[in-house]
Scaffold this motif. Structure first.
Motif, PDB file in Angstrom:
ATOM      1  N   GLY A  74     -22.430  43.924  40.138  1.00 14.61           N
ATOM      2  CA  GLY A  74     -21.668  42.801  40.633  1.00 14.61           C
ATOM      3  C   GLY A  74     -22.498  41.455  41.421  1.00 14.61           C
ATOM      4  O   GLY A  74     -22.021  40.382  41.638  1.00 14.61           O
ATOM      5  N   GLN A  75     -23.677  41.766  41.846  1.00 12.00           N
ATOM      6  CA  GLN A  75     -24.356  40.743  42.487  1.00 12.00           C
ATOM      7  C   GLN A  75     -25.961  40.920  41.879  1.00 12.00           C
ATOM      8  O   GLN A  75     -26.344  40.025  40.948  1.00 12.00           O
ATOM      9  N   ARG A  76     -26.778  41.896  42.387  1.00 13.39           N
ATOM     10  CA  ARG A  76     -27.960  42.077  41.788  1.00 13.39           C
ATOM     11  C   ARG A  76     -27.801  42.417  40.393  1.00 13.39           C
ATOM     12  O   ARG A  76     -28.742  42.118  39.446  1.00 13.39           O
ATOM     13  N   TYR A  77     -27.033  42.988  39.810  1.00  9.60           N
ATOM     14  CA  TYR A  77     -26.698  43.635  38.585  1.00  9.60           C
ATOM     15  C   TYR A  77     -25.126  42.925  38.045  1.00  9.60           C
ATOM     16  O   TYR A  77     -24.306  42.857  38.448  1.00  9.60           O
ATOM     17  N   HIS A  78     -25.380  42.178  36.895  1.00  7.36           N
ATOM     18  CA  HIS A  78     -24.168  41.747  36.213  1.00  7.36           C
ATOM     19  C   HIS A  78     -23.571  42.725  35.496  1.00  7.36           C
ATOM     20  O   HIS A  78     -24.410  43.688  34.830  1.00  7.36           O
ATOM     21  N   PRO A  79     -22.253  42.955  35.573  1.00  7.17           N
ATOM     22  CA  PRO A  79     -21.607  44.260  35.230  1.00  7.17           C
ATOM     23  C   PRO A  79     -21.807  44.595  33.669  1.00  7.17           C
ATOM     24  O   PRO A  79     -21.740  45.775  32.977  1.00  7.17           O
ATOM     25  N   ALA A  80     -22.095  43.322  32.868  1.00  7.29           N
ATOM     26  CA  ALA A  80     -22.217  43.548  31.411  1.00  7.29           C
ATOM     27  C   ALA A  80     -23.730  44.192  31.249  1.00  7.29           C
ATOM     28  O   ALA A  80     -23.936  45.114  30.180  1.00  7.29           O
ATOM     29  N   ILE A  81     -24.452  44.052  31.900  1.00 11.06           N
ATOM     30  CA  ILE A  81     -25.987  44.665  31.836  1.00 11.06           C
ATOM     31  C   ILE A  81     -25.796  45.896  32.406  1.00 11.06           C
ATOM     32  O   ILE A  81     -26.262  46.853  31.670  1.00 11.06           O
ATOM     33  N   VAL A  82     -24.907  46.042  33.213  1.00 12.49           N
ATOM     34  CA  VAL A  82     -24.951  47.565  33.787  1.00 12.49           C
ATOM     35  C   VAL A  82     -24.305  48.421  32.566  1.00 12.49           C
ATOM     36  O   VAL A  82     -24.590  49.565  32.027  1.00 12.49           O
ATOM     37  N   ALA A  83     -23.429  47.752  31.969  1.00  9.91           N
ATOM     38  CA  ALA A  83     -22.447  48.662  30.901  1.00  9.91           C
ATOM     39  C   ALA A  83     -23.575  48.760  29.608  1.00  9.91           C
ATOM     40  O   ALA A  83     -23.276  49.812  29.034  1.00  9.91           O
ATOM     41  N   GLN A  84     -24.395  47.642  29.289  1.00 12.77           N
ATOM     42  CA  GLN A  84     -25.290  47.883  28.413  1.00 12.77           C
ATOM     43  C   GLN A  84     -26.373  49.105  28.480  1.00 12.77           C
ATOM     44  O   GLN A  84     -26.626  49.859  27.715  1.00 12.77           O
ATOM     45  N   ALA A  85     -26.820  49.283  29.774  1.00 19.08           N
ATOM     46  CA  ALA A  85     -27.752  50.234  29.964  1.00 19.08           C
ATOM     47  C   ALA A  85     -26.949  51.562  30.073  1.00 19.08           C
ATOM     48  O   ALA A  85     -27.592  52.383  29.703  1.00 19.08           O
ATOM     49  N   ILE A  86     -25.686  51.567  30.800  1.00 16.68           N
ATOM     50  CA  ILE A  86     -24.964  52.980  30.629  1.00 16.68           C
ATOM     51  C   ILE A  86     -24.951  53.366  29.159  1.00 16.68           C
ATOM     52  O   ILE A  86     -25.177  54.627  28.738  1.00 16.68           O
ATOM     53  N   ALA A  87     -24.259  52.539  28.357  1.00 16.12           N
ATOM     54  CA  ALA A  87     -24.275  52.758  26.969  1.00 16.12           C
ATOM     55  C   ALA A  87     -25.452  53.175  26.131  1.00 16.12           C
ATOM     56  O   ALA A  87     -25.357  54.341  25.398  1.00 16.12           O
ATOM     57  N   THR A  88     -26.327  52.630  26.396  1.00 20.92           N
ATOM     58  CA  THR A  88     -27.574  52.949  25.547  1.00 20.92           C
ATOM     59  C   THR A  88     -28.158  54.338  26.269  1.00 20.92           C
ATOM     60  O   THR A  88     -28.640  54.997  25.316  1.00 20.92           O
ATOM     61  N   LEU A  89     -28.231  54.840  27.576  1.00 20.30           N
ATOM     62  CA  LEU A  89     -28.712  56.110  27.940  1.00 20.30           C
ATOM     63  C   LEU A  89     -27.614  57.043  27.341  1.00 20.30           C
ATOM     64  O   LEU A  89     -27.944  57.989  26.836  1.00 20.30           O
ATOM     65  N   ALA A  90     -26.236  56.689  27.420  1.00 17.60           N
ATOM     66  CA  ALA A  90     -25.421  57.743  26.878  1.00 17.60           C
ATOM     67  C   ALA A  90     -25.363  58.058  25.422  1.00 17.60           C
ATOM     68  O   ALA A  90     -25.129  58.973  24.917  1.00 17.60           O
ATOM     69  N   GLN A  91     -25.627  56.892  24.636  1.00 17.06           N
ATOM     70  CA  GLN A  91     -25.875  57.059  23.109  1.00 17.06           C
ATOM     71  C   GLN A  91     -27.209  57.776  22.669  1.00 17.06           C
ATOM     72  O   GLN A  91     -27.191  58.598  21.979  1.00 17.06           O
ATOM     73  N   MET A  92     -28.162  57.715  23.547  1.00 14.39           N
ATOM     74  CA  MET A  92     -29.288  58.421  23.283  1.00 14.39           C
ATOM     75  C   MET A  92     -29.252  59.971  23.767  1.00 14.39           C
ATOM     76  O   MET A  92     -29.990  60.487  23.080  1.00 14.39           O
ATOM     77  N   PHE A  93     -28.522  60.039  24.947  1.00 13.43           N
ATOM     78  CA  PHE A  93     -28.493  61.548  25.614  1.00 13.43           C
ATOM     79  C   PHE A  93     -27.029  61.872  25.459  1.00 13.43           C
ATOM     80  O   PHE A  93     -26.481  61.933  26.695  1.00 13.43           O
ATOM     81  N   PRO A  94     -26.314  62.125  24.532  1.00 14.61           N
ATOM     82  CA  PRO A  94     -25.004  62.428  24.639  1.00 14.61           C
ATOM     83  C   PRO A  94     -24.690  63.483  25.674  1.00 14.61           C
ATOM     84  O   PRO A  94     -25.011  64.446  25.756  1.00 14.61           O
TER      85      PRO A  94
END
Length: 326
Positions: A74-94
């Motif tokens: 919400g401030q230091r991180y835009h939520p779209a960037i957080v979502a992209q980070a979550i998605a990438t780690l979750a895709q790599m490490f199901p």
């Protein structure tokens, strides 16, 4: 049957050493990992603050542990960037990653130069961020105009299963509010009566998923050394909100911590040289109903703690791995 995890404190330990520590923790019998995500430490004595998301990729790749992170969108991180980070780690490490989403602290968020909002505004902003992140993780194109702005964002790399978005709470009121959106709950050790109220508030409001508890502790071969470690490293962290939310600088935290005594720290950190006592404390949390415990030894040198707990504490608790959700 409870998960016993190792907490990775980036504010205290450089990321290269912390990676070795979590690998050591896995070998010693810890069954999960959890990571802080700060821009600043709590004290100049801690003197570190690595980038959690880079560390998480390395930790997930070099261990078999499932991992969580506590993040403030919400401030230091835009939520779209957080979502992209979550998605990438979750895709790599199901099935091995979850993210707790909170309203943040000024000491980390002030760096953007934006106004630090009042708590009720931060809470509203968090709800908006969670909705944006969840929609992006489902593959939707998202536009949003509110306390945050999103313009036609879409994630092109998605995990097979949307990972848990977890609600961090230290009060019953926050726990009850998080129940409306969270897939699980996480909090920190407090008096047993307070912890029960937090857990009950979440469950009574319909909160689902595992209940996770982070435990600040200090162990050393002698009682004096264990207390000295806790006082040196964690005395700035005993204050109740709004102090940790609204202080902006490391220097300010060091000023407010100057008059804190070792005895005061021992009320917030589980301090003992007796490993049996630590095992008993952890068993009390398990009996209270916490599904996953994440142990944070508040010292900077982790090896002795890892070995001692691996040999003498974890075997008494028979820790299990979390259920895989993939």
């Amino acid at each position: 049957m409870t998960v016993i995890g190792f907490h990775c404190s980036h504010e205290q330990i450089d990321p290269a050493q912390l990676l070795k520590d979590v690998q050591h923790a896995e070998q010693a019998g810890f069954t999960a990992g959890m990571s802080s995500d700060h821009f600043s430490p709590w004290s100049e004595r801690q003197n570190e603050s690595g980038f959690a998301w880079a560390f998480l990729g390395a930790a997930l790749a070099t261990t078999k542990l499932p991992f969580g992170v506590v993040n403030a969108p919400g401030q230091r991180y835009h939520p779209a960037i957080v979502a992209q980070a979550i998605a990438t780690l979750a895709q790599m490490f199901p099935g091995r990653f979850w993210a707790a989403l909170g309203s943040g602290e000024a000491s980390n968020e002030r760096i953007t130069g934006e106004v630090w909002p009042r708590k009720e505004i931060r809470d509203q902003r968090l709800v908006e961020c969670v909705e944006v992140i969840r929609r992006l993780l489902r593959g939707e194109e998202v536009s949003h105009d509110g306390l945050i702005q999103v313009n036609r964002a879409r994630l092109w790399t998605l995990p097979a299963t949307v990972p848990d978005l977890v609600g961090p709470a230290v009060t019953p009121g926050t726990a009850a509010r998080h129940a409306a959106w969270a897939d699980a709950l996480i909090t920190v050790n407090q008096p047993a009566v307070t912890l029960q109220k937090v857990l009950d508030a979440y469950r009574n409001a319909g909160g689902r998923g595992p209940a996770r508890l982070q435990i600040h502790l200090s162990w050393a071969p002698t009682e004096g050394e264990a207390l000295a470690i806790a006082h040196d490293q964690w005395r700035n962290n005993i204050f109740t909100p709004p102090v940790p939310w609204d202080l902006e600088t490391v220097e300010a935290f060091d000023v407010v911590g100057q008059s804190v005594t070792p005895e005061q720290v021992a009320k917030s950190v589980r301090v003992s040289s007796d490993l049996s006592r630590h095992a008993a404390w952890l068993n009390e949390y398990i009996e209270q109903g916490w599904d996953e415990l994440y142990l944070h030894f508040v010292g900077q040198r982790q090896a002795g703690f890892i070995d001692a707990f691996g040999q003498h504490v974890l075997p008494q608790l028979s820790p299990t791995a979390p259920a895989v959700t993939a």
